[in-house]
Design a protein around this motif. Structure first.
Motif, short mmCIF file in Angstrom:
data_model
loop_
_atom_site.label_atom_id
_atom_site.label_comp_id
_atom_site.label_asym_id
_atom_site.label_seq_id
_atom_site.Cartn_x
_atom_site.Cartn_y
_atom_site.Cartn_z
N THR B 69 -5.20 -5.87 -5.78
CA THR B 69 -3.97 -6.62 -5.97
C THR B 69 -2.92 -6.04 -5.02
O THR B 69 -2.81 -4.82 -4.93
CB THR B 69 -3.46 -6.49 -7.41
OG1 THR B 69 -4.47 -6.90 -8.30
CG2 THR B 69 -2.21 -7.33 -7.63
N ALA B 70 -2.21 -6.90 -4.33
CA ALA B 70 -1.16 -6.41 -3.44
C ALA B 70 0.15 -7.12 -3.76
O ALA B 70 0.14 -8.26 -4.19
CB ALA B 70 -1.55 -6.65 -1.99
N VAL B 71 1.26 -6.40 -3.57
CA VAL B 71 2.57 -6.97 -3.85
C VAL B 71 3.46 -6.85 -2.61
O VAL B 71 3.46 -5.81 -1.95
CB VAL B 71 3.26 -6.25 -5.03
CG1 VAL B 71 4.64 -6.83 -5.30
CG2 VAL B 71 2.42 -6.32 -6.29
N PRO B 91 -1.64 2.20 1.46
CA PRO B 91 -2.55 1.89 0.34
C PRO B 91 -3.93 2.49 0.54
O PRO B 91 -4.56 2.95 -0.42
CB PRO B 91 -2.61 0.36 0.34
CG PRO B 91 -1.38 -0.08 1.03
CD PRO B 91 -1.08 0.98 2.05
N ARG B 138 0.82 -4.24 5.19
CA ARG B 138 0.48 -3.23 4.19
C ARG B 138 -0.23 -3.88 2.99
O ARG B 138 -1.15 -3.31 2.41
CB ARG B 138 1.75 -2.51 3.72
CG ARG B 138 1.50 -1.44 2.68
CD ARG B 138 2.77 -0.75 2.27
NE ARG B 138 3.72 -1.70 1.70
CZ ARG B 138 5.01 -1.43 1.49
NH1 ARG B 138 5.50 -0.26 1.82
NH2 ARG B 138 5.80 -2.34 0.97
N ALA B 139 0.24 -5.11 2.63
CA ALA B 139 -0.38 -5.80 1.51
C ALA B 139 -1.78 -6.29 1.88
O ALA B 139 -2.69 -6.30 1.04
CB ALA B 139 0.49 -6.98 1.09
N THR B 142 -5.74 -3.85 2.41
CA THR B 142 -6.83 -3.58 1.46
C THR B 142 -7.69 -4.82 1.23
O THR B 142 -8.57 -4.81 0.38
CB THR B 142 -6.27 -3.11 0.10
OG1 THR B 142 -5.35 -4.11 -0.37
CG2 THR B 142 -5.55 -1.79 0.20
#
Lengths: 255, 250
Positions: B69-71, B91, B138-139, B142
């Motif tokens: 999960t990314a925010v 991350p 950055r989100a 991953t």
């Protein structure tokens, strides 16, 4: 043009004040032991400069050692306190009491503990006590100053406590630490001078001792000369720390 | 099977109820826009979906594991002391990926958001739009299954936000993560989402939904089509209704 004026303005003011002071001393025939004219202070500076510089270095080195001691102690304690909110609650009131107690009031006590033969230790100790708090409170504040959204991001990626400390909280605290050290360095000099006054003997021959010694002999021009050196030393230290803080912030932010 | 689902959730804070009862299921590869008046609990719903907060009542079901999960927040939320590369790699490093591999993957993520060449720059040296792209990289680094965007473009100018909207859709079409994004902007919601969920005034409940027709990513000129205009009208209508419903409930 306006830049030159801005740079010169303080020097012009100082020159005007000196001229006025000299003229007033001569016009009203003020006794030299009461208020020596700038020319007499200049003469005292010229004849005593070697001793004064040695004394200034004495005071400054004490203050810098104290700053180092305070820095290590304050950051170590802040780190421990930062890891435990209960410990922070326990430490805070004690820290405040110590902070609001004037350094002059605890100086005689520290002098007894350090031993009258070791005035230097007492001076370093007292200056360190004064320098401790700006660094400690800066570090405690800084460790809690991380961006709350970055904290959430560390939650999201299930960061460990160590990761959170080393990759988020410590780097976030850097600007607060720089500011704390800047304030602390100025206070360390004040602490060292106050401690020298209280120690009052020739055990530590800093600038305060020069002032006391000249005062006891009513050599007022030499008192002023020592004060001038003290003021210049303070200004130089302030400028150096401003530059260090700026450079530190530039390194931290990358510009 | 949904990627994440809120079932009859309620969130109460000491100052009162923030959300609910509210239900929302996100299917795989779906792009859902959450639209609603300020203070209706959109961000609270996002925190529930991210697993950053637990509801007072109701159930939250999430299939993505750690790191899936990314925010992206409203502000870029970058660490000022880290380079763009190190920010994007964060991350991965927190998950224990080796430094060299993390840096390589961060560089690829930065290239995907159009930031090749600025890997070594610090956030202070980047424009607002570029910083937001680092945040997006950055989100994405991953390769998340669920991407949550909380008013990600609110602080940007109109030209930058339109460009970023198209970029997000292009990135989505490559890996097809489920995306939930919060916005105040009805046109942006219709443009980017396959489904727009309209919330009532706080504490938010569902005022209605609009399934947006048309291909994703959007073809050029989509904003001028009749379909687009009609769907913007539909969402605006629901929003007005939601405001009124909130008044009745309050």
């Amino acid at each position: 043009m306006s830049r030159i004026v801005q740079t010169l303005a303080p020097f012009v003011l100082i020159a005007l004040l000196l001229v006025g002071w000299e003229a007033a001393c001569r016009a009203f025939a003020v006794p030299v032991y009461f208020l020596p004219p700038p020319s007499a202070v200049g003469a005292a500076l010229a004849s005593d400069w070697a001793t004064l510089l040695r004394s200034a270095w004495n005071t400054l080195s004490m203050a810098l050692i104290a700053l180092l001691v305070a820095s290590l102690a304050a950051q170590a304690l802040a780190l421990v306190v930062g890891l435990s909110p209960i410990l922070e609650r326990a430490v805070r009131p004690l820290a405040v009491v110590l902070q609001v107690t004037p350094v002059v009031a605890i100086a005689p006590l520290v002098l007894i503990w350090a031993g009258l033969d070791h005035a230097g230790r007492a001076i370093v100790g007292l200056a360190a006590v004064v320098a401790f708090f700006p660094i400690f409170s800066g570090a405690v504040t800084g460790l809690k100053a991380a961006d709350p959204d970055l904290e959430r991001l560390f939650d999201l990626y299930a960061a460990t406590r160590i990761q959170r400390l080393t990759r988020l909280r410590l780097p976030s605290a850097v600007p607060y630490l720089l500011e704390g050290h800047k304030v602390a360095a100025g206070l360390a000099v004040i602490g060292a001078v106050v401690a020298e006054f209280v120690a009052g003997s020739g055990g530590a021959q800093g600038l305060a001792w020069r002032i006391l010694e000249a005062g006891n002999r009513l050599q007022t021009a030499r008192m002023f000369a020592a004060l001038v050196v003290l003021g210049l030393m303070g200004a130089a230290l302030h400028a150096a720390l401003e530059a260090a803080e700026k450079a530190g912030l530039r390194w931290w932010r990358g510009r | 099977m949904s990627v994440a689902a809120l079932t009859e959730v309620e969130v109460d804070y000491p100052r009162g109820r923030a959300l609910g009862p509210f239900s929302l299921a996100i299917g795989p590869g779906e792009i859902v826009a959450l639209v609603g008046p300020s203070g209706c609990g959109k961000s609270t719903a996002m925190r529930l979906l991210a697993g950053l907060e637990a509801p007072t009542q109701g159930e939250v079901a999430r299939t993505p594991g750690r790191g899936e999960t990314a925010v992206v927040f409203q502000a870029p939320t970058l660490a000022p002391w880290l380079s763009a590369r190190a920010n994007a790699a964060l991350p991965l490093e927190l998950a224990g990926v080796g430094r060299a591999e993390a840096a390589a993957r961060a560089d690829r993520a930065l290239a995907r958001v159009g930031l090749a060449g600025v890997e070594a720059a610090r956030p202070a040296q980047l424009s607002g739009g570029m910083a937001m792209r680092v945040s997006l990289a950055r989100a994405l680094v991953t390769e998340p299954k669920l991407l949550l965007l909380d008013e990600p473009f609110a602080a940007l100018d109109e030209i930058t936000r339109r460009a970023l909207a198209d970029d997000v859709l292009a990135l989505w079409s490559a890996a097809r993560p489920a995306i939930v994004f919060v916005t105040h902007n009805v046109e942006e919601a219709v443009y980017m989402a396959s489904r727009v969920v309209v919330m009532t005034k706080g504490p938010g409940r569902t005022a209605g939904e609009v399934a947006v027709a048309g291909p994703l990513p959007r073809p050029g000129g989509f904003r001028t089509t009749e379909t687009f205009r009609a769907q913007v009208e539909a969402v605006s209508g629901l929003l007005a209704k939601g405001m009124a419903q909130g008044d009745v409930a309050a």
